[in-house]
Scaffold this motif. Structure first.
Motif, PDB file in Angstrom:
ATOM      1  N   MET A   1       0.843  -1.191   0.000  1.00 34.62           N
ATOM      2  CA  MET A   1       0.000   0.000   0.000  1.00 34.62           C
ATOM      3  C   MET A   1       0.875   1.236   0.000  1.00 34.62           C
ATOM      4  SD  MET A   1      -3.144   0.920   2.559  1.00 34.62           S
ATOM      5  CE  MET A   1      -3.950  -0.575   1.989  1.00 34.62           C
ATOM      6  N   GLN A   2       0.526   2.236  -0.782  1.00 33.77           N
ATOM      7  CA  GLN A   2       1.319   3.434  -0.918  1.00 33.77           C
ATOM      8  C   GLN A   2       0.811   4.528  -0.002  1.00 33.77           C
ATOM      9  OE1 GLN A   2       4.084   3.345  -2.897  1.00 33.77           O
ATOM     10  NE2 GLN A   2       3.507   1.199  -3.082  1.00 33.77           N
ATOM     11  N   THR A   3       1.712   5.473   0.304  1.00 39.90           N
ATOM     12  CA  THR A   3       1.363   6.558   1.200  1.00 39.90           C
ATOM     13  C   THR A   3       0.205   7.382   0.659  1.00 39.90           C
ATOM     14  OG1 THR A   3       3.655   6.622   1.925  1.00 39.90           O
ATOM     15  CG2 THR A   3       2.316   8.564   2.398  1.00 39.90           C
ATOM     16  N   ARG A   4       0.055   7.489  -0.675  1.00 35.66           N
ATOM     17  CA  ARG A   4      -1.004   8.324  -1.244  1.00 35.66           C
ATOM     18  C   ARG A   4      -2.399   7.830  -0.873  1.00 35.66           C
ATOM     19  NH1 ARG A   4       1.017   5.477  -5.727  1.00 35.66           N
ATOM     20  NH2 ARG A   4      -0.471   4.031  -6.655  1.00 35.66           N
ATOM     21  N   GLN A   5      -2.541   6.593  -0.410  1.00 35.96           N
ATOM     22  CA  GLN A   5      -3.826   6.067  -0.001  1.00 35.96           C
ATOM     23  C   GLN A   5      -4.159   6.386   1.450  1.00 35.96           C
ATOM     24  OE1 GLN A   5      -2.487   2.077  -1.644  1.00 35.96           O
ATOM     25  NE2 GLN A   5      -4.672   1.980  -2.123  1.00 35.96           N
ATOM     26  N   ILE A   6      -3.276   7.091   2.093  1.00 35.58           N
ATOM     27  CA  ILE A   6      -3.454   7.441   3.496  1.00 35.58           C
ATOM     28  C   ILE A   6      -3.803   8.919   3.598  1.00 35.58           C
ATOM     29  CG2 ILE A   6      -2.289   7.612   5.725  1.00 35.58           C
ATOM     30  CD1 ILE A   6      -0.551   5.248   4.822  1.00 35.58           C
ATOM     31  N   GLU A   7      -4.794   9.215   4.420  1.00 34.53           N
ATOM     32  CA  GLU A   7      -5.233  10.596   4.610  1.00 34.53           C
ATOM     33  C   GLU A   7      -4.417  11.249   5.718  1.00 34.53           C
ATOM     34  OE1 GLU A   7      -9.199  13.114   6.006  1.00 34.53           O
ATOM     35  OE2 GLU A   7      -9.188  10.919   6.078  1.00 34.53           O
ATOM     36  N   ILE A   8      -3.940  12.466   5.450  1.00 34.39           N
ATOM     37  CA  ILE A   8      -3.288  13.277   6.472  1.00 34.39           C
ATOM     38  C   ILE A   8      -4.313  14.324   6.904  1.00 34.39           C
ATOM     39  CG2 ILE A   8      -1.357  14.771   7.063  1.00 34.39           C
ATOM     40  CD1 ILE A   8      -0.493  11.956   6.389  1.00 34.39           C
ATOM     41  N   ALA A   9      -4.745  14.241   8.166  1.00 33.61           N
ATOM     42  CA  ALA A   9      -5.846  15.075   8.653  1.00 33.61           C
ATOM     43  C   ALA A   9      -5.436  15.787   9.934  1.00 33.61           C
ATOM     44  CB  ALA A   9      -7.080  14.204   8.914  1.00 33.61           C
ATOM     45  N   ALA A  10      -6.215  16.807  10.292  1.00 35.15           N
ATOM     46  CA  ALA A  10      -5.947  17.553  11.525  1.00 35.15           C
ATOM     47  C   ALA A  10      -6.119  16.644  12.743  1.00 35.15           C
ATOM     48  CB  ALA A  10      -6.881  18.748  11.617  1.00 35.15           C
ATOM     49  N   PHE A  11      -5.239  16.799  13.703  1.00 36.97           N
ATOM     50  CA  PHE A  11      -5.282  16.046  14.963  1.00 36.97           C
ATOM     51  C   PHE A  11      -6.376  16.659  15.831  1.00 36.97           C
ATOM     52  CE2 PHE A  11      -2.226  13.604  17.887  1.00 36.97           C
ATOM     53  CZ  PHE A  11      -3.200  13.357  18.833  1.00 36.97           C
ATOM     54  N   ARG A  12      -7.405  15.851  16.147  1.00 35.27           N
ATOM     55  CA  ARG A  12      -8.531  16.317  16.959  1.00 35.27           C
ATOM     56  C   ARG A  12      -8.592  15.524  18.267  1.00 35.27           C
ATOM     57  NH1 ARG A  12      -8.590  20.891  14.570  1.00 35.27           N
ATOM     58  NH2 ARG A  12      -9.592  20.991  12.519  1.00 35.27           N
ATOM     59  N   PRO A  13      -9.290  16.037  19.265  1.00 38.44           N
ATOM     60  CA  PRO A  13      -9.359  15.339  20.551  1.00 38.44           C
ATOM     61  C   PRO A  13      -9.820  13.885  20.455  1.00 38.44           C
ATOM     62  CG  PRO A  13     -10.126  17.579  20.828  1.00 38.44           C
ATOM     63  CD  PRO A  13      -9.906  17.392  19.347  1.00 38.44           C
ATOM     64  N   HIS A  14     -10.677  13.565  19.484  1.00 34.09           N
ATOM     65  CA  HIS A  14     -11.132  12.180  19.400  1.00 34.09           C
ATOM     66  C   HIS A  14     -10.048  11.226  18.900  1.00 34.09           C
ATOM     67  CE1 HIS A  14     -12.102  13.652  15.258  1.00 34.09           C
ATOM     68  NE2 HIS A  14     -11.784  12.414  14.914  1.00 34.09           N
ATOM     69  N   HIS A  15      -8.911  11.752  18.480  1.00 33.28           N
ATOM     70  CA  HIS A  15      -7.778  10.910  18.078  1.00 33.28           C
ATOM     71  C   HIS A  15      -6.870  10.542  19.252  1.00 33.28           C
ATOM     72  CE1 HIS A  15      -8.385  13.068  14.005  1.00 33.28           C
ATOM     73  NE2 HIS A  15      -8.801  11.819  13.860  1.00 33.28           N
ATOM     74  N   LEU A  16      -7.135  11.092  20.437  1.00 33.57           N
ATOM     75  CA  LEU A  16      -6.203  10.926  21.554  1.00 33.57           C
ATOM     76  C   LEU A  16      -6.029   9.463  21.970  1.00 33.57           C
ATOM     77  CD1 LEU A  16      -7.199  14.014  23.726  1.00 33.57           C
ATOM     78  CD2 LEU A  16      -4.947  13.580  22.724  1.00 33.57           C
ATOM     79  N   GLY A  17      -7.106   8.707  21.995  1.00 31.17           N
ATOM     80  CA  GLY A  17      -6.994   7.308  22.390  1.00 31.17           C
ATOM     81  C   GLY A  17      -6.073   6.530  21.474  1.00 31.17           C
ATOM     82  N   ALA A  18      -6.214   6.761  20.170  1.00 27.52           N
ATOM     83  CA  ALA A  18      -5.354   6.086  19.201  1.00 27.52           C
ATOM     84  C   ALA A  18      -3.912   6.554  19.334  1.00 27.52           C
ATOM     85  CB  ALA A  18      -5.865   6.335  17.783  1.00 27.52           C
ATOM     86  N   ALA A  19      -3.711   7.832  19.651  1.00 31.27           N
ATOM     87  CA  ALA A  19      -2.356   8.356  19.827  1.00 31.27           C
ATOM     88  C   ALA A  19      -1.673   7.707  21.019  1.00 31.27           C
ATOM     89  CB  ALA A  19      -2.404   9.871  19.994  1.00 31.27           C
ATOM     90  N   VAL A  20      -2.408   7.522  22.118  1.00 36.39           N
ATOM     91  CA  VAL A  20      -1.851   6.843  23.287  1.00 36.39           C
ATOM     92  C   VAL A  20      -1.419   5.421  22.905  1.00 36.39           C
ATOM     93  CG1 VAL A  20      -2.373   5.917  25.576  1.00 36.39           C
ATOM     94  CG2 VAL A  20      -3.132   8.217  24.960  1.00 36.39           C
TER      95      VAL A  20
END
Length: 278
Positions: free
Chosen positions: A1-20
């Motif tokens: 899979m290539q990087t172009r298939q991945i979305e780069i999006a703004a970091f929002r509070p609902h991403h915190l669990g995944a970031a941990v």
């Protein structure tokens, strides 16, 4: 899979669990509260594949003086596909024309060098359980009225205005100070972080004052797990190891000047390496 298939999006509070979860995968100790603090002071981006966060980056601006790049993490299953470069490109867009600073791992060093960062020193992480430590003479618990002086000292030592960071630390942590000549001549912050607590930033007139400020917090935390980050150049690493705080790793301090940027004169104030966010 290539990087172009991945979305780069703004970091929002609902991403915190995944970031941990990503941080834990990387062996980092950050709790959700540590990420919340970093995000409150920063602007960030996440990489998303099929609704799954597979990468993070945060940019912490200190007004227009500079910005630090923090929390650059790529899921171990996605490495080697250019995702780190995509996240860094997004971070550079956020930072604009500010001079930049970061602490690199050995693995990330080649990428940062390609992007124009150069090495400025070595960061040494020390940690361990605080033993019984006598309270040092000449230190005090900071009061609210000390905060402007703390900010002024930090600005001199760090070379940038970190008013927002220090105001946040004053709410969630505690400061020790040394007073001389009717004013504050040094400070050290302590706050909850990871497995226990972290001491930093520390700014002092010299290495002896820096030790006293660190001792102030150690003496008040017997049996607690503490972390202190310093630099090889500071000369504190052997002293920390002798007092039960083992050297467990670290990183490579790096800077990237902006176009036309003229470095400020070196501060005469002694400062430890801690960027205070990670």
């Amino acid at each position: 899979m290539q990087t172009r298939q991945i979305e780069i999006a703004a970091f929002r509070p609902h991403h915190l669990g995944a970031a941990v979860a990503l941080a834990r995968q990387a062996g980092w100790p950050h709790r959700v509260e540590d990420w919340q603090m970093a995000l409150a002071l920063s602007e960030g981006m996440v990489a998303i594949e099929d609704d799954r966060v597979v990468g993070t980056v945060l940019v912490t601006p200190y007004k227009q003086d500079c910005a630090t790049i923090n929390m650059v993490i790529v899921d171990e299953t996605m490495r080697g596909r250019g995702l780190g470069r995509s996240l860094m490109d997004a971070a550079l867009q956020i930072a604009g024309d500010r001079p930049l600073r970061l602490v690199a791992t050995t693995a990330g060093l080649p990428l940062y060098q390609k992007l124009g960062f150069h090495e400025t020193g070595t960061v040494l992480q020390h940690q361990g359980l605080a033993g019984e430590f006598p309270a040092p003479a000449g230190t005090d618990v900071a009061i609210a009225d000390d905060l402007p002086a703390i900010m002024a000292l930090d600005r001199l030592a760090f070379g940038a205005d970190r008013e927002n960071l220090l105001s946040y630390l004053a709410k969630v942590g505690e400061f020790a100070v040394i007073r001389r000549g009717g004013g504050v001549s040094g400070f050290a912050c302590l706050r909850a972080f990871g497995r226990g607590e972290v001491i930093g930033p520390v700014v002092a007139a010299d290495i002896e004052d820096a030790r006293k400020l660190i001792e102030h917090h150690i003496a008040r935390r017997p049996g607690r797990f503490l972390r202190v980050d310093t630099t090889a150049a500071a000369g504190l690493s052997p002293w920390l190891a002798e007092h039960g705080f083992a050297h467990v790793g670290g990183g490579i301090a790096m800077k990237k000047p902006s176009v036309g940027y003229a470095a400020a004169p070196a501060a005469t104030t002694f400062a430890l390496a801690s960027q205070a966010l990670g």
